[in-house]
Scaffold this motif. Sequence first.
Motif, PDB file in Angstrom:
ATOM      1  N   HIS A   1      24.155  53.130  85.839  1.00 48.80           N
ATOM      2  CA  HIS A   1      23.326  53.160  84.639  1.00 48.80           C
ATOM      3  C   HIS A   1      22.443  54.415  84.632  1.00 48.80           C
ATOM      4  CE1 HIS A   1      21.691  51.196  81.137  1.00 48.80           C
ATOM      5  NE2 HIS A   1      20.464  51.331  81.597  1.00 48.80           N
TER       6      HIS A   1
ATOM      7  N   CYS B   1      18.899  50.468  76.115  1.00 50.52           N
ATOM      8  CA  CYS B   1      19.635  49.257  75.709  1.00 50.52           C
ATOM      9  C   CYS B   1      20.698  48.952  76.765  1.00 50.52           C
ATOM     10  CB  CYS B   1      20.266  49.444  74.330  1.00 50.52           C
ATOM     11  SG  CYS B   1      19.059  49.856  73.049  1.00 50.52           S
ATOM     12  N   ARG B   2      20.330  48.144  77.748  1.00 48.94           N
ATOM     13  CA  ARG B   2      21.252  47.873  78.836  1.00 48.94           C
ATOM     14  C   ARG B   2      22.387  46.950  78.388  1.00 48.94           C
ATOM     15  NH1 ARG B   2      17.824  47.167  84.421  1.00 48.94           N
ATOM     16  NH2 ARG B   2      16.665  49.134  84.271  1.00 48.94           N
ATOM     17  N   PRO B   3      23.620  47.289  78.763  1.00 45.84           N
ATOM     18  CA  PRO B   3      24.760  46.431  78.394  1.00 45.84           C
ATOM     19  C   PRO B   3      24.642  45.049  79.051  1.00 45.84           C
ATOM     20  CG  PRO B   3      25.501  48.602  79.133  1.00 45.84           C
ATOM     21  CD  PRO B   3      24.057  48.513  79.470  1.00 45.84           C
TER      22      PRO B   3
ATOM     23  N   GLN C   1      21.300  54.615  75.438  1.00 45.92           N
ATOM     24  CA  GLN C   1      22.120  53.742  76.292  1.00 45.92           C
ATOM     25  C   GLN C   1      21.347  53.299  77.536  1.00 45.92           C
ATOM     26  OE1 GLN C   1      23.844  54.304  79.445  1.00 45.92           O
ATOM     27  NE2 GLN C   1      22.629  56.140  79.846  1.00 45.92           N
TER      28      GLN C   1
ATOM     29  N   ASP D   1      29.807  45.482  75.508  1.00 44.22           N
ATOM     30  CA  ASP D   1      28.709  46.459  75.563  1.00 44.22           C
ATOM     31  C   ASP D   1      29.048  47.608  76.511  1.00 44.22           C
ATOM     32  OD1 ASP D   1      27.342  44.860  73.826  1.00 44.22           O
ATOM     33  OD2 ASP D   1      26.071  43.925  75.350  1.00 44.22           O
TER      34      ASP D   1
ATOM     35  N   THR E   1      31.004  55.991  74.307  1.00 43.05           N
ATOM     36  CA  THR E   1      30.039  57.013  73.891  1.00 43.05           C
ATOM     37  C   THR E   1      30.017  58.179  74.871  1.00 43.05           C
ATOM     38  OG1 THR E   1      28.692  55.290  72.880  1.00 43.05           O
ATOM     39  CG2 THR E   1      27.631  57.421  73.270  1.00 43.05           C
ATOM     40  N   HIS E   2      30.041  57.846  76.175  1.00 43.84           N
ATOM     41  CA  HIS E   2      30.061  58.886  77.201  1.00 43.84           C
ATOM     42  C   HIS E   2      31.361  59.692  77.146  1.00 43.84           C
ATOM     43  CE1 HIS E   2      26.397  58.236  79.542  1.00 43.84           C
ATOM     44  NE2 HIS E   2      26.540  56.942  79.272  1.00 43.84           N
TER      45      HIS E   2
ATOM     46  N   ALA F   1      29.403  51.590  75.535  1.00 49.18           N
ATOM     47  CA  ALA F   1      28.601  52.605  76.228  1.00 49.18           C
ATOM     48  C   ALA F   1      29.492  53.678  76.849  1.00 49.18           C
ATOM     49  CB  ALA F   1      27.736  51.932  77.293  1.00 49.18           C
TER      50      ALA F   1
END
Length: 551
Positions: free
Chosen positions: A18, A74-76, A71, A81, A88-89, A85
């Motif tokens: 994370h 807002c933790r998955p 990101q 989720d 997106t990366h 995330a």
Amino acid sequence: MNGGVFKSYNTSLAKLIHWTGLVTMLIQALYTLLIYLLPEGFRSEDYAVRELPLGLSIFFCVTFVVVGIAQFRCRPRSKNDFIIALATHYLATIAFSIIIPGDLVLTQLLWAILLVATGILLGYRMLTVGAALFLSVVICQLLLDGGQSLNLWEQASYILCTLIVVSFAFYITRLRDTEIIGSDAYERLKNQEILQVQRLKTVINSIDDAIMNVSDRGRVRLYNAATLNLLDTNTDLNGEEIDKLFNLYDESGAKVKLSHILSGIGDLTLEREDLRHAYSDGQMINLHLAISQVRDSFNSTSKPDLGGFIIIARDITKRKSLDDERDEFIAIVSHELRTPVAIMEGALSNLKLAVKKGRNIKSFSLILDDAYERTLFLAKMINDLSTISRTQRGINMDSELINVKEFMCATYTKYSESAGIQGLRFDLDSPHNLNVNTSKMALEEIMQNLITNAIKYTHKDGSVLIGTKLKKDQIEFYVRDTGIGISKSDQSHIFQRFWRSEEYRARETSGTGLGLHIVQQLADKIGTEVKFESRLNHGSNFYFSLPVVKD
């Protein structure tokens, strides 16, 4: 990462991934900004630079920063989720690799981090998709470069590094799966062990006997709830010395240490019933102890205290008392039966001899009369013993509605003749037309024993009065006589089994010594207590009360 969603993942590793996502986004933004801010002379010729407007580059920098912080904040919390995330990366890394100028070494590093995170969090399937995207991006980079900054050997090295990065990601994912399998197996075994321990504790706590696991050094390691009840304590017993918990004495009154018993048990299972435990207030109970040694299956020498002992303790005071009462009962019955049986045996033997020799049988009339009396005595004793047995087993003890006036009139009629034969005045005083709810058999048996005793121990010209009194919501039954009475020394014994007064006038009458004991047993069964008042040579008054049944 939320451990409640993916329990098989390592929480520390998930936090590291994370944080890495935020750091990589910030590195991409900073790197892009530095490339455009540095003067052209400071740029390395190794870069494959695709010129873009500065505004568009700044836009990408801001986007990288915003997406990274978003990101991170807002933790998955679910698999979807994580997919969003990582997607997106992927988009950010693709943009950095193709559109924005970048170092190929840094690009490889970013892709390596991204693929490892994909494999760890989402598994082989999503890693394969990510690896295909990575290879596609590398091919696009080489095609767009067109050999401007990289020669053929450098391009081959770049592709080889790409394959090494992909292989490394798959290897890390395999390690992750192995760890998860081992972790899952460990958690499964751990949960099974916890469940077994809980089941064992439930079973042990449901047992009424006190159960303890004691170490070889005599300290408590495990116990059930019944142990606290037996020892009359609410304190935690873990680690306590066994000799401080049990205050044991043998039958001779000598002090006994439980630790000494444990040290000498060896491989045997020991059971003892000759020990008593004394409480702090002086009260003592009889114990049944069963002790077994627990063997260490692993035969560990580094931890020799893995074995210990299992001690099962049970309070057998009541059973011991019943055993003693039974032995006493057998001894007393044997003693009481010896005399009448001997007389009957002698009388019948003499009668048999007289018949055999043709002698006059009339000469044995006194002996036969005595034998007959003894037979009646035995019959009465058998009936009394049968009554005691029925009472203890609760046979014919069902309650029913009984009219007091009708019952007392029937009782008076039943015993008036025998009182008249004795030359006694027999009276009734029961005007109460009320009802009680109790066992008729028990009430009749109580009144029968009290009335027959009053008639038996009252001399000629005396009187016996039976009746009832109303006291609030209770009706009192009583039997009064003007008989020989009971001395103060005898009054504490009259309800004992087979007890008969040594007073000579009481000994003149035959009796089994069970009548008043039966009265007490029946009174307990119907929830009352028989009381009495008596003076020697002034008669006795026995009475008990029952609740009146209201309309």
